[in-house]
Design a protein around this motif. Structure first.
Motif, PDB file in Angstrom:
ATOM      1  N   LEU A  28     -10.898  72.280 -40.412  1.00 14.79           N
ATOM      2  CA  LEU A  28     -10.050  71.778 -39.313  1.00 14.79           C
ATOM      3  C   LEU A  28      -8.582  71.744 -39.731  1.00 14.79           C
ATOM      4  O   LEU A  28      -7.694  72.095 -38.951  1.00 14.79           O
ATOM      5  CB  LEU A  28     -10.479  70.361 -38.909  1.00 14.79           C
ATOM      6  CG  LEU A  28     -11.703  70.239 -38.005  1.00 14.79           C
ATOM      7  CD1 LEU A  28     -12.062  68.766 -37.816  1.00 14.79           C
ATOM      8  CD2 LEU A  28     -11.437  70.872 -36.650  1.00 14.79           C
ATOM      9  N   LEU A  29      -8.338  71.319 -40.963  1.00  8.28           N
ATOM     10  CA  LEU A  29      -6.952  71.254 -41.446  1.00  8.28           C
ATOM     11  C   LEU A  29      -6.330  72.649 -41.421  1.00  8.28           C
ATOM     12  O   LEU A  29      -5.185  72.826 -40.998  1.00  8.28           O
ATOM     13  CB  LEU A  29      -6.912  70.688 -42.868  1.00  8.28           C
ATOM     14  CG  LEU A  29      -7.194  69.183 -43.004  1.00  8.28           C
ATOM     15  CD1 LEU A  29      -7.448  68.810 -44.464  1.00  8.28           C
ATOM     16  CD2 LEU A  29      -6.040  68.360 -42.451  1.00  8.28           C
ATOM     17  N   ASP A  30      -7.118  73.642 -41.816  1.00  8.09           N
ATOM     18  CA  ASP A  30      -6.610  75.018 -41.803  1.00  8.09           C
ATOM     19  C   ASP A  30      -6.423  75.503 -40.377  1.00  8.09           C
ATOM     20  O   ASP A  30      -5.382  76.048 -40.017  1.00  8.09           O
ATOM     21  CB  ASP A  30      -7.585  75.957 -42.534  1.00  8.09           C
ATOM     22  CG  ASP A  30      -7.577  75.686 -44.037  1.00  8.09           C
ATOM     23  OD1 ASP A  30      -6.612  75.040 -44.505  1.00  8.09           O
ATOM     24  OD2 ASP A  30      -8.544  76.088 -44.715  1.00  8.09           O
ATOM     25  N   HIS A  31      -7.435  75.266 -39.549  1.00  5.49           N
ATOM     26  CA  HIS A  31      -7.389  75.753 -38.164  1.00  5.49           C
ATOM     27  C   HIS A  31      -6.189  75.179 -37.414  1.00  5.49           C
ATOM     28  O   HIS A  31      -5.531  75.875 -36.652  1.00  5.49           O
ATOM     29  CB  HIS A  31      -8.690  75.380 -37.445  1.00  5.49           C
ATOM     30  CG  HIS A  31      -8.702  75.791 -36.011  1.00  5.49           C
ATOM     31  ND1 HIS A  31      -8.949  77.086 -35.620  1.00  5.49           N
ATOM     32  CD2 HIS A  31      -8.459  75.077 -34.879  1.00  5.49           C
ATOM     33  CE1 HIS A  31      -8.865  77.155 -34.300  1.00  5.49           C
ATOM     34  NE2 HIS A  31      -8.581  75.951 -33.821  1.00  5.49           N
ATOM     35  N   HIS A  32      -5.917  73.906 -37.651  1.00  2.00           N
ATOM     36  CA  HIS A  32      -4.792  73.252 -36.951  1.00  2.00           C
ATOM     37  C   HIS A  32      -3.475  73.373 -37.718  1.00  2.00           C
ATOM     38  O   HIS A  32      -2.488  72.756 -37.338  1.00  2.00           O
ATOM     39  CB  HIS A  32      -5.128  71.781 -36.669  1.00  2.00           C
ATOM     40  CG  HIS A  32      -6.181  71.620 -35.609  1.00  2.00           C
ATOM     41  ND1 HIS A  32      -5.900  71.589 -34.267  1.00  2.00           N
ATOM     42  CD2 HIS A  32      -7.524  71.520 -35.699  1.00  2.00           C
ATOM     43  CE1 HIS A  32      -7.029  71.456 -33.575  1.00  2.00           C
ATOM     44  NE2 HIS A  32      -8.034  71.418 -34.427  1.00  2.00           N
ATOM     45  N   ARG A  33      -3.509  74.164 -38.779  1.00  2.00           N
ATOM     46  CA  ARG A  33      -2.307  74.417 -39.598  1.00  2.00           C
ATOM     47  C   ARG A  33      -1.569  73.116 -39.926  1.00  2.00           C
ATOM     48  O   ARG A  33      -0.369  72.965 -39.679  1.00  2.00           O
ATOM     49  CB  ARG A  33      -1.355  75.372 -38.863  1.00  2.00           C
ATOM     50  CG  ARG A  33      -1.940  76.738 -38.642  1.00  2.00           C
ATOM     51  CD  ARG A  33      -0.834  77.742 -38.313  1.00  2.00           C
ATOM     52  NE  ARG A  33      -1.372  79.080 -38.254  1.00  2.00           N
ATOM     53  CZ  ARG A  33      -1.913  79.608 -37.148  1.00  2.00           C
ATOM     54  NH1 ARG A  33      -1.976  78.911 -36.044  1.00  2.00           N
ATOM     55  NH2 ARG A  33      -2.390  80.844 -37.163  1.00  2.00           N
ATOM     56  N   VAL A  34      -2.316  72.177 -40.439  1.00  2.00           N
ATOM     57  CA  VAL A  34      -1.734  70.865 -40.762  1.00  2.00           C
ATOM     58  C   VAL A  34      -0.851  71.014 -42.000  1.00  2.00           C
ATOM     59  O   VAL A  34      -1.292  71.519 -43.033  1.00  2.00           O
ATOM     60  CB  VAL A  34      -2.863  69.829 -41.011  1.00  2.00           C
ATOM     61  CG1 VAL A  34      -2.277  68.486 -41.454  1.00  2.00           C
ATOM     62  CG2 VAL A  34      -3.699  69.662 -39.743  1.00  2.00           C
ATOM     63  N   ARG A  39      -1.332  66.501 -44.826  1.00  2.00           N
ATOM     64  CA  ARG A  39      -2.615  66.553 -45.558  1.00  2.00           C
ATOM     65  C   ARG A  39      -2.648  65.496 -46.646  1.00  2.00           C
ATOM     66  O   ARG A  39      -3.648  64.826 -46.859  1.00  2.00           O
ATOM     67  CB  ARG A  39      -2.803  67.926 -46.216  1.00  2.00           C
ATOM     68  CG  ARG A  39      -3.164  69.008 -45.246  1.00  2.00           C
ATOM     69  CD  ARG A  39      -3.336  70.330 -45.989  1.00  2.00           C
ATOM     70  NE  ARG A  39      -3.462  71.404 -45.019  1.00  2.00           N
ATOM     71  CZ  ARG A  39      -4.420  72.313 -45.012  1.00  2.00           C
ATOM     72  NH1 ARG A  39      -5.342  72.297 -45.940  1.00  2.00           N
ATOM     73  NH2 ARG A  39      -4.458  73.231 -44.085  1.00  2.00           N
ATOM     74  N   ALA A  40      -1.484  65.349 -47.302  1.00  5.05           N
ATOM     75  CA  ALA A  40      -1.414  64.357 -48.384  1.00  5.05           C
ATOM     76  C   ALA A  40      -1.595  62.957 -47.803  1.00  5.05           C
ATOM     77  O   ALA A  40      -2.285  62.114 -48.377  1.00  5.05           O
ATOM     78  CB  ALA A  40      -0.082  64.483 -49.112  1.00  5.05           C
ATOM     79  N   ASP A  41      -0.992  62.723 -46.625  1.00  5.04           N
ATOM     80  CA  ASP A  41      -1.150  61.406 -45.968  1.00  5.04           C
ATOM     81  C   ASP A  41      -2.608  61.136 -45.621  1.00  5.04           C
ATOM     82  O   ASP A  41      -3.119  60.031 -45.801  1.00  5.04           O
ATOM     83  CB  ASP A  41      -0.383  61.373 -44.637  1.00  5.04           C
ATOM     84  CG  ASP A  41       1.075  61.093 -44.853  1.00  5.04           C
ATOM     85  OD1 ASP A  41       1.434  60.781 -45.993  1.00  5.04           O
ATOM     86  OD2 ASP A  41       1.838  61.214 -43.865  1.00  5.04           O
ATOM     87  N   LEU A  42      -3.263  62.160 -45.073  1.00  5.50           N
ATOM     88  CA  LEU A  42      -4.658  61.965 -44.632  1.00  5.50           C
ATOM     89  C   LEU A  42      -5.593  61.818 -45.834  1.00  5.50           C
ATOM     90  O   LEU A  42      -6.621  61.154 -45.760  1.00  5.50           O
ATOM     91  CB  LEU A  42      -5.120  63.135 -43.749  1.00  5.50           C
ATOM     92  CG  LEU A  42      -4.415  63.262 -42.382  1.00  5.50           C
ATOM     93  CD1 LEU A  42      -4.783  64.577 -41.707  1.00  5.50           C
ATOM     94  CD2 LEU A  42      -4.776  62.099 -41.465  1.00  5.50           C
ATOM     95  N   ASP A  43      -5.240  62.450 -46.917  1.00  5.38           N
ATOM     96  CA  ASP A  43      -5.956  62.367 -48.196  1.00  5.38           C
ATOM     97  C   ASP A  43      -7.484  62.437 -48.024  1.00  5.38           C
ATOM     98  O   ASP A  43      -8.208  61.477 -48.336  1.00  5.38           O
ATOM     99  CB  ASP A  43      -5.552  61.050 -48.900  1.00  5.38           C
ATOM    100  CG  ASP A  43      -5.930  61.078 -50.379  1.00  5.38           C
ATOM    101  OD1 ASP A  43      -6.510  62.099 -50.826  1.00  5.38           O
ATOM    102  OD2 ASP A  43      -5.682  60.084 -51.074  1.00  5.38           O
ATOM    103  N   PRO A  44      -8.003  63.595 -47.543  1.00  9.75           N
ATOM    104  CA  PRO A  44      -9.430  63.685 -47.242  1.00  9.75           C
ATOM    105  C   PRO A  44     -10.335  63.457 -48.459  1.00  9.75           C
ATOM    106  O   PRO A  44     -11.416  62.879 -48.313  1.00  9.75           O
ATOM    107  CB  PRO A  44      -9.623  65.094 -46.679  1.00  9.75           C
ATOM    108  CG  PRO A  44      -8.353  65.808 -46.887  1.00  9.75           C
ATOM    109  CD  PRO A  44      -7.275  64.822 -47.180  1.00  9.75           C
ATOM    110  N   ASP A  45      -9.875  63.839 -49.661  1.00 11.41           N
ATOM    111  CA  ASP A  45     -10.754  63.655 -50.834  1.00 11.41           C
ATOM    112  C   ASP A  45     -11.058  62.180 -51.056  1.00 11.41           C
ATOM    113  O   ASP A  45     -12.194  61.788 -51.323  1.00 11.41           O
ATOM    114  CB  ASP A  45     -10.099  64.226 -52.098  1.00 11.41           C
ATOM    115  CG  ASP A  45     -10.084  65.743 -52.044  1.00 11.41           C
ATOM    116  OD1 ASP A  45     -10.876  66.302 -51.240  1.00 11.41           O
ATOM    117  OD2 ASP A  45      -9.265  66.356 -52.748  1.00 11.41           O
TER     118      ASP A  45
END
Ligand code: IMP
Length: 442
Positions: free
Chosen positions: A172-178, A183-189
């Motif tokens: 999703l991050l790639d698809h929505h070109r975040v 990305r760092a804020d969302l910190d999915p890991d």
């Protein structure tokens, strides 16, 4: 006496919390039941100058001798539920209703919130994980409240789902070109670490179930039992008819069923002798994207926003404001078979010299008073308005219909005659007692 459903007739934020609170005061209602939605809702109740905003808890929580129920159709974020309960107890101690949680209710998990934050932008969602939680429920991979009560099963399900969602979120991050900062804020890991999720959910669930006023189980059986004893039940809809996933302005909708049908699916219970009350604000508001034909993108729209404090109770976002749309109310009336309407915030219209009511839609040569719920048709249609005189008198202390100025009476009567349903209540201010009760026949 009948059970009662309170539901929204517009795009949410109609003032349902106040109407539920007013009715919950009637001793005959033993239970107040949420049947859909989650903490995307924000129901405000003002008592003795104190404001309480409920997101996930039903609005009947302020009544100690009631049972409030979260039905199977509600999606539960345990962190929110635990902190909402703690915040309530910090204010009222244990002088609040019992809470009964359906063991079939689905949980909002951190991956739902992440997915919503990444993909919900076009709809303008509340970013609370609501859509993805319902989506997993439909895909049959959701985690339910009953699972959260079984520590081993819960840990296994979280480990499975966290791994799957790591991959999904990356895609999703790639698809929505975040961008990378976001990305760092969302910190999915970090957000999707199974060990962290298992530990924090265990804490929140224990905080909730450790409360002696909280119980979990089969809410359908509880409601059936109450009905069998002749007790009355109050059902509290969240959001509104035009946000219903099936009957709203799709795709600019929420992912549940705020309409009457949601009561049956979201509780597993057939209420006998049911009265359906649709709550309508005296004008219209909307938060998030999507068509809004009667929107006032001008000074008057800004005036309504300020006078009506039209800022989201959940997200703080400014609400879009516009004229009341009567074909929309008639549509809500049809979809949920409303018996009566409760009108809110009539006082906010005070001081506006001329008021408009949408009474029809014109597309090309065709004119109709049927609300065309399809977003593209709504966007193209021209709204036909009827103009009425406004009033300047302060109406916030009116206690009967006769106390209202003639122009306000005419406004209310035009709504009744167009929709063909009586107005049972008119709210003229935020306080519990600022309410004109018209009775079931208007
Ligand atoms: P979601 O429910 O967070 O998925 O958001 C979907 C749409 O419903 C967005 O336009 C939200 O602004 C709107 N929405 C969700 N809950 C409410 C509510 O309680 N009041 C008003 N709008 C809402």
């Amino acid at each position: 006496m009948p059970h009662v459903v309170i539901l929204g007739t517009q795009w949410g934020d109609e003032g349902k919390g106040k109407i539920v609170d007013a009715l919950a005061a009637e001793a005959r209602f033993r239970a107040v039941v949420r049947y859909q939605g989650g903490n995307n809702a924000g129901h405000t109740v003002v008592v003795g100058g104190q404001t309480y905003t409920f997101h996930l808890l039903p609005s009947g929580m302020l009544y100690p001798d009631r049972t409030c129920v979260l039905g199977n159709g509600v999606v539960i974020d345990p962190q929110v539920l635990s902190s909402e309960l703690a915040a309530l107890e910090a204010r009222v101690g244990t002088e609040h209703a019992r809470l009964f949680i359906s063991d079939k209710a689905h949980l909002i998990m951190p991956w739902h919130i992440l997915r919503d934050c990444i993909a919900g932008g076009a709809i303008g969602t509340t970013c609370r994980g609501i859509g993805p939680a319902y989506s997993d429920y439909i895909e049959r991979r959701g985690i339910r409240w009953a699972d959260a009560l079984d520590q081993e099963a819960f840990a296994n399900r979280v480990a499975e789902e966290a791994a799957w969602n790591q991959r999904l979120v990356e895609a999703l991050l790639d698809h929505h070109r975040v961008p990378s900062e976001r990305r760092a804020d969302l910190d999915p890991d970090h957000a999707l670490s199974a060990d962290r999720i298992i530990a924090s959910y265990r804490t929140w669930v224990q905080q909730i179930t450790g409360n002696r006023l909280v119980e979990s189980g089969d809410a359908s059986a509880l409601l059936d039992h109450l009905q069998g004893r002749g007790e009355d039940i109050l059902f509290e809809g969240a959001q509104g008819t035009l946000l219903d996933i099936a009957h709203g302005t799709y795709p600019y909708v929420t992912s549940s069923h705020p309409t009457l049908g949601g009561v049956y699916v979201g509780t597993g219970f057939r209420p006998r002798h049911l009265q359906v009350v649709g709550v309508a604000k005296a004008y219209t508001t909307r938060v998030g994207g999507g068509p809004f034909p009667t929107e006032l993108a001008d000074e008057l729209g800004l005036h309504l926003r300020e006078a009506g404090h039209e800022y989201g109770a959940t997200t703080g976002r400014p609400r879009r404001c516009g004229w009341l749309d009567l074909p929309m109310l008639k549509y809500a009336c049809r979809v949920s078979g409303l018996d009566s309407l409760a009108l809110t915030k009539l006082d906010v219209l005070t001081g506006i010299p001329r008021l408009c009511l949408a009474v029809a839609y014109q597309t090309g040569q065709a004119m109709t008073d049927t609300f065309a719920v399809h977003s593209d048709v709504l966007q193209r249609a021209r709204v036909v308005y009827e103009e009425l005189d406004g009033w300047s008198e302060d109406i916030s202390a009116a206690s009967t219909f006769a106390d209202l100025p003639r122009a306000a009476q005419a406004y209310v009567q035009r709504i009744e005659s167009f929709v063909g349903r009586p107005l049972s209540m008119i709210s003229i201010g935020p306080q519990r007692d600022q309410m004109i009760v018209c009775g079931p026949s208007g």
